[in-house]
Design a protein around this motif. Sequence first.
Motif, PDB file in Angstrom:
ATOM      1  N   PRO A 188     -12.741  12.867  10.798  1.00 43.97           N
ATOM      2  CA  PRO A 188     -11.813  12.364  11.828  1.00 43.97           C
ATOM      3  C   PRO A 188     -12.035  10.886  12.146  1.00 43.97           C
ATOM      4  N   GLU A 189     -13.270  10.424  12.061  1.00 42.40           N
ATOM      5  CA  GLU A 189     -13.555   9.011  12.356  1.00 42.40           C
ATOM      6  C   GLU A 189     -13.047   8.065  11.275  1.00 42.40           C
ATOM      7  N   ASP A 190     -12.543   8.597  10.167  1.00 43.70           N
ATOM      8  CA  ASP A 190     -11.908   7.757   9.154  1.00 43.70           C
ATOM      9  C   ASP A 190     -10.456   7.446   9.510  1.00 43.70           C
ATOM     10  N   THR A 191      -9.950   8.061  10.558  1.00 45.99           N
ATOM     11  CA  THR A 191      -8.577   7.821  10.988  1.00 45.99           C
ATOM     12  C   THR A 191      -8.371   6.362  11.362  1.00 45.99           C
ATOM     13  N   ALA A 192      -7.386   5.726  10.727  1.00 44.56           N
ATOM     14  CA  ALA A 192      -7.126   4.307  10.948  1.00 44.56           C
ATOM     15  C   ALA A 192      -5.918   3.887  10.119  1.00 44.56           C
ATOM     16  N   VAL A 193      -5.461   2.676  10.362  1.00 47.59           N
ATOM     17  CA  VAL A 193      -4.523   2.042   9.443  1.00 47.59           C
ATOM     18  C   VAL A 193      -5.361   1.312   8.394  1.00 47.59           C
ATOM     19  N   TYR A 194      -5.079   1.584   7.140  1.00 49.81           N
ATOM     20  CA  TYR A 194      -5.828   0.994   6.035  1.00 49.81           C
ATOM     21  C   TYR A 194      -5.015  -0.143   5.430  1.00 49.81           C
ATOM     22  N   TYR A 195      -5.679  -1.289   5.283  1.00 50.29           N
ATOM     23  CA  TYR A 195      -5.028  -2.495   4.780  1.00 50.29           C
ATOM     24  C   TYR A 195      -5.637  -2.915   3.447  1.00 50.29           C
ATOM     25  N   GLU A 197       0.832  -1.204   0.000  1.00 46.17           N
ATOM     26  CA  GLU A 197       0.000   0.000   0.000  1.00 46.17           C
ATOM     27  C   GLU A 197       0.866   1.254   0.000  1.00 46.17           C
ATOM     28  N   SER A 198       0.288   2.328  -0.492  1.00 43.67           N
ATOM     29  CA  SER A 198       0.917   3.640  -0.422  1.00 43.67           C
ATOM     30  C   SER A 198      -0.176   4.689  -0.483  1.00 43.67           C
ATOM     31  N   GLY A 199       0.187   5.930  -0.135  1.00 40.85           N
ATOM     32  CA  GLY A 199      -0.741   7.040  -0.276  1.00 40.85           C
ATOM     33  C   GLY A 199      -1.360   7.543   1.012  1.00 40.85           C
ATOM     34  N   GLY A 200      -1.070   6.896   2.128  1.00 34.38           N
ATOM     35  CA  GLY A 200      -1.601   7.383   3.392  1.00 34.38           C
ATOM     36  C   GLY A 200      -0.936   8.681   3.807  1.00 34.38           C
ATOM     37  N   GLY A 201      -1.482   9.288   4.869  1.00 36.33           N
ATOM     38  CA  GLY A 201      -0.893  10.522   5.360  1.00 36.33           C
ATOM     39  C   GLY A 201      -1.838  11.271   6.262  1.00 36.33           C
ATOM     40  N   LEU A 202      -1.495  12.532   6.499  1.00 34.10           N
ATOM     41  CA  LEU A 202      -2.288  13.411   7.354  1.00 34.10           C
ATOM     42  C   LEU A 202      -3.055  14.394   6.484  1.00 34.10           C
ATOM     43  N   VAL A 203      -4.351  14.529   6.754  1.00 33.85           N
ATOM     44  CA  VAL A 203      -5.187  15.440   5.974  1.00 33.85           C
ATOM     45  C   VAL A 203      -6.219  16.067   6.898  1.00 33.85           C
ATOM     46  N   GLY A 221     -12.581  16.985   5.621  1.00 30.91           N
ATOM     47  CA  GLY A 221     -13.102  17.503   4.371  1.00 30.91           C
ATOM     48  C   GLY A 221     -12.174  17.309   3.194  1.00 30.91           C
ATOM     49  N   GLY A 222     -10.953  16.904   3.476  1.00 27.01           N
ATOM     50  CA  GLY A 222      -9.963  16.709   2.424  1.00 27.01           C
ATOM     51  C   GLY A 222     -10.066  15.346   1.768  1.00 27.01           C
ATOM     52  N   SER A 223      -9.096  15.068   0.891  1.00 28.11           N
ATOM     53  CA  SER A 223      -9.094  13.830   0.112  1.00 28.11           C
ATOM     54  C   SER A 223      -7.720  13.172   0.141  1.00 28.11           C
ATOM     55  N   LEU A 224      -7.734  11.861  -0.011  1.00 31.12           N
ATOM     56  CA  LEU A 224      -6.521  11.081  -0.182  1.00 31.12           C
ATOM     57  C   LEU A 224      -6.832   9.946  -1.154  1.00 31.12           C
ATOM     58  N   ARG A 225      -5.794   9.479  -1.853  1.00 33.01           N
ATOM     59  CA  ARG A 225      -5.962   8.294  -2.687  1.00 33.01           C
ATOM     60  C   ARG A 225      -4.942   7.252  -2.265  1.00 33.01           C
ATOM     61  N   GLN A 281       0.728  -4.524   4.303  1.00 34.04           N
ATOM     62  CA  GLN A 281       1.321  -4.166   5.590  1.00 34.04           C
ATOM     63  C   GLN A 281       0.582  -3.014   6.257  1.00 34.04           C
ATOM     64  N   GLY A 282      -0.250  -2.306   5.517  1.00 34.71           N
ATOM     65  CA  GLY A 282      -1.037  -1.217   6.070  1.00 34.71           C
ATOM     66  C   GLY A 282      -0.404   0.141   5.845  1.00 34.71           C
ATOM     67  N   THR A 283      -1.251   1.154   5.750  1.00 29.53           N
ATOM     68  CA  THR A 283      -0.803   2.527   5.612  1.00 29.53           C
ATOM     69  C   THR A 283      -1.682   3.407   6.497  1.00 29.53           C
ATOM     70  N   GLN A 284      -1.043   4.327   7.229  1.00 32.30           N
ATOM     71  CA  GLN A 284      -1.765   5.153   8.194  1.00 32.30           C
ATOM     72  C   GLN A 284      -2.465   6.316   7.504  1.00 32.30           C
ATOM     73  N   VAL A 285      -3.730   6.505   7.846  1.00 32.48           N
ATOM     74  CA  VAL A 285      -4.496   7.668   7.419  1.00 32.48           C
ATOM     75  C   VAL A 285      -4.954   8.397   8.678  1.00 32.48           C
ATOM     76  N   THR A 286      -4.600   9.666   8.778  1.00 31.32           N
ATOM     77  CA  THR A 286      -4.988  10.477   9.927  1.00 31.32           C
ATOM     78  C   THR A 286      -5.736  11.702   9.433  1.00 31.32           C
ATOM     79  N   VAL A 287      -6.938  11.898   9.952  1.00 26.68           N
ATOM     80  CA  VAL A 287      -7.767  13.036   9.561  1.00 26.68           C
ATOM     81  C   VAL A 287      -7.922  13.937  10.778  1.00 26.68           C
ATOM     82  N   SER A 288      -7.434  15.157  10.661  1.00 27.48           N
ATOM     83  CA  SER A 288      -7.508  16.093  11.773  1.00 27.48           C
ATOM     84  C   SER A 288      -8.774  16.934  11.677  1.00 27.48           C
ATOM     85  N   SER A 289      -9.296  17.332  12.828  1.00 23.64           N
ATOM     86  CA  SER A 289     -10.542  18.114  12.852  1.00 23.64           C
ATOM     87  C   SER A 289     -10.265  19.599  12.807  1.00 23.64           C
TER      88      SER A 289
END
Length: 122
Positions: free
Chosen positions: A88-95, A6-12, A15-19, A114-122
Amino acid sequence: QVQLVESGGGLVQAGGSLRLSCAASGRTLGNYFMGWFRQAPGKERDFVAAISWSGGSTYYADSVKGRFTISRDKAKNTVYLQMNSLKPEDTAVYYCAAGSIAVLTAGNVNYWGQGTQVTVSS
């Protein structure tokens, strides 16, 4: 054997977007379902979305319907998860997950990334 990366996780901000991307290698995935799960701290690993590798049928958890889109590029052996209107409730490790039957539950998964971290800040 199948390897999923996996790739593409991060901090957003909310209301934002990630792929997210999941590149598969190893044996042919011609008959495999692909999907995404997520796991927040202290919680179980939950189904997010799935797609049939050849037919293009898609499945979504109710919590992400209308916001997330799963797609695949067969030529690149890659699956994507476009995530819009993040909360913010979408915050998780995505597998990333692959299975010989529809990967709608963790029990149907044959291979995990192996998972990728997605963190959504409020």
